[in-house]
Enzyme design. Structure first.
Site, PDB file in Angstrom:
ATOM      1  N   GLU A  82      43.181  48.849  25.649  1.00 49.25           N
ATOM      2  CA  GLU A  82      44.345  49.435  26.660  1.00 49.25           C
ATOM      3  C   GLU A  82      45.364  48.692  26.512  1.00 49.25           C
ATOM      4  O   GLU A  82      45.426  47.622  26.732  1.00 49.25           O
ATOM      5  CB  GLU A  82      43.552  49.400  28.057  1.00 49.25           C
ATOM      6  N   LYS A 266      38.337  46.880  38.825  1.00 49.67           N
ATOM      7  CA  LYS A 266      38.509  47.230  37.359  1.00 49.67           C
ATOM      8  C   LYS A 266      39.536  46.442  36.808  1.00 49.67           C
ATOM      9  O   LYS A 266      39.529  45.935  35.646  1.00 49.67           O
ATOM     10  CB  LYS A 266      38.724  48.985  37.483  1.00 49.67           C
ATOM     11  N   ASP A 282      27.551  39.790  26.385  1.00 52.01           N
ATOM     12  CA  ASP A 282      27.102  41.041  26.935  1.00 52.01           C
ATOM     13  C   ASP A 282      27.852  41.442  28.268  1.00 52.01           C
ATOM     14  O   ASP A 282      27.898  41.113  29.426  1.00 52.01           O
ATOM     15  CB  ASP A 282      25.559  40.824  27.592  1.00 52.01           C
ATOM     16  N   HIS A 380      53.356  50.508  31.761  1.00 54.17           N
ATOM     17  CA  HIS A 380      52.081  51.258  31.011  1.00 54.17           C
ATOM     18  C   HIS A 380      52.832  52.116  30.037  1.00 54.17           C
ATOM     19  O   HIS A 380      52.010  52.217  28.773  1.00 54.17           O
ATOM     20  CB  HIS A 380      51.232  52.068  31.826  1.00 54.17           C
TER      21      HIS A 380
HETATM   22  C1  MEV Z   1      44.475  50.223  34.978  1.00 58.37           C
HETATM   23  O1  MEV Z   1      43.453  49.902  33.942  1.00 58.37           O
HETATM   24  C2  MEV Z   1      43.822  49.028  36.046  1.00 58.37           C
HETATM   25  C3  MEV Z   1      44.625  49.094  37.356  1.00 58.37           C
HETATM   26  O2  MEV Z   1      44.514  50.664  38.036  1.00 58.37           O
HETATM   27  C4  MEV Z   1      44.188  48.036  38.342  1.00 58.37           C
HETATM   28  C5  MEV Z   1      44.671  48.250  39.803  1.00 58.37           C
HETATM   29  O3  MEV Z   1      44.851  49.429  40.237  1.00 58.37           O
HETATM   30  O4  MEV Z   1      44.707  47.093  40.382  1.00 58.37           O
HETATM   31  C6  MEV Z   1      46.047  49.220  37.194  1.00 58.37           C
END
Ligand code: MEV
Length: 430
Positions: A82, A266, A282, A380
């Site tokens: 990513e 995430k 892992d 991004h």
């Molecule tokens: C994208 O890979 C991760 C985000 O969505 C994390 C977040 O929203 O805090 C940008």
């Protein structure tokens, strides 16, 4: 490593970046080659790792810069597909440097092995029968792994839990607490549970059904914290206070709402998984532990906290299970994993875990700061546009040129990229 602040690293060619690491004595040419994919992990080695091997799968490996963890400068290898992750972590690590970087620590490397005990006549009698013989059972478990014993690891405790309600009625769950030192520990713990099971059955008259490690490694916790000095937070049109309060409000959303917490966590794992992967650990185990820990109160929530100190600086903390090792498994077999561990200069699983939570915290801040100010898409999109350009078939210099155009047009889509590319190519006189 004298400094992880390698300014201009971004602008170097891949060869020049490798040369910097070699000149600094961090990795040899052979070790760098393994990270470069040649020879890296070859199919013949992979054939000994899993079944039915037909090849290997490559991911980009980038270096996160600027990290100082417990006063030590560290370059962090990240294997991830990513865009923005490596840049985001590096940038936040730079902001944290002026207050000394990240402070991290871990609890003892204690994993939990579970035994599901079925068919006992009376659960309380069975529970007591096990606890009465706890010392003997632990002593037996201590003999199972002489290497671990010599290194100071081994069984620490045996707990018996009554699972009062389940679809098959009540039963007992035994927890063998096992100090696995520098290993991830699954093999040691699973072996110990399998070997103790017959003794448990003899003591209780029951049947030990499952014997397996728990990935909710809530006794093997890693914690990191950092302070971002208020002036560091100002950028563009955003005042430092606005950015700081925006980060705190963004965190509050995740703290209070599971839908947001899943995405927030995430983002933390965006920083952690790439190191788990680069070091041959892992990542499914670390992911499972993280999310189960986030739900430990019964309501899924944020793994981090953000607030301000008495001087108005932004303070952040991350706490989560971190079941990673530097011995055993792919960490030793995979040549690139060995090089990644060497690059970070870690000599224990504890040190590795400390780096991982520090990067997770930095990554979380990168996301929250962007979300709370200009939004995530701008940063991004610049990087994403390059991937879209390649996907559309751009080659060589076309990639950068097409990516820039897509961003300028605010249409970072493959169909548009293909259209532009076709127009360019048709315009070229043959
Ligand atoms: C994208 O890979 C991760 C985000 O969505 C994390 C977040 O929203 O805090 C940008």
């Amino acid at each position: 490593m004298s400094t992880s602040r390698l300014s201009g690293f971004y602008n170097l060619s891949i060869e020049q970046r490798r040369a910097v690491l070699e000149q600094q004595g961090l990795l040899s040419a052979e070790e760098l080659a393994t990270l470069a994919g040649a020879p890296g992990l070859v199919a013949e080695q992979a054939d000994h790792m899993i079944e039915n091997v037909i090849g290997v799968f490559a991911l980009p490996v980038g270096i996160a810069l600027n990290f100082v963890v417990n006063g030590r400068e560290v370059l962090v290898p990240m294997a991830v597909e990513e865009p923005s992750i490596v840049a985001g972590a590096s940038f936040m690590a730079r902001l944290a440097r002026s207050s000394g970087g990240f402070i991290a620590h871990v609890s003892p490397p204690e994993m939990i092995g579970q035994m599901q005990l079925l068919g006992v006549a009376d659960p309380q009698t069975a529970r007591f029968a096990i606890l009465e013989k706890k010392a003997e059972l632990l002593a037996a478990a201590a003999e199972i792994d002489p290497v671990l014993k010599r290194l100071g690891g081994g069984p620490r405790d045996l707990e018996v839990r009554l699972i009062a309600e389940s679809p098959i009625g009540p039963f007992l769950a035994l927890h063998l607490i096992y100090d696995v030192r520098d290993a991830m520990g699954a093999n040691a713990v699973n072996t110990a549970c399998e070997l103790l099971a017959p003794q448990v059955e003899r003591l209780t008259g029951g049947r030990v059904h499952l014997r397996i490690l728990s990935n909710l490694a809530d006794r093997r916790i890693a914690r990191a914290r950092c302070t971002i000095l208020l002036p560091e937070l100002a950028f563009g049109d955003f005042a430092a206070e606005t950015a700081r309060d925006g980060v705190i409000a963004a965190w509050a959303f995740a703290a209070a709402d599971p839908y947001r917490a899943a995405t927030h966590n995430k983002g933390i794992m965006n920083g952690i998984d790439p190191i788990v992967i680069a070091t041959g650990n892992d990542w499914r185990a670390v992911e499972a532990g993280a999310h189960a820990y986030a739900a430990r109160s019964g309501r899924y929530t944020s793994l981090t906290t953000w607030g301000k100190d008495a001087d108005g600086n932004l303070v952040g903390a991350l706490e989560m299970p971190m079941a990673v090792g530097i011995v055993g498994g792919a960490t030793k077999v995979h040549p690139a994993a060995r090089a990644a561990l060497k690059l970070m200069g870690v000599s224990s699983a504890a040190e590795l875990a400390q780096i991982m939570v520090s990067v997770g915290l930095a990554q979380n801040l990168a996301a929250l700061r962007a979300l709370a100010t200009e939004g995530i898409q701008r940063g991004h999109m610049n990087l994403h546009a390059r991937q879209v350009a390649v996907a559309a078939g751009a080659v060589g210099e076309e990639i950068e040129r097409l990516a820039r155009l897509l961003v300028a047009e605010k249409t970072v889509r493959v169909d548009r990229a293909e259209e532009i590319l076709l127009a360019w190519r048709n315009a070229i006189p043959s």
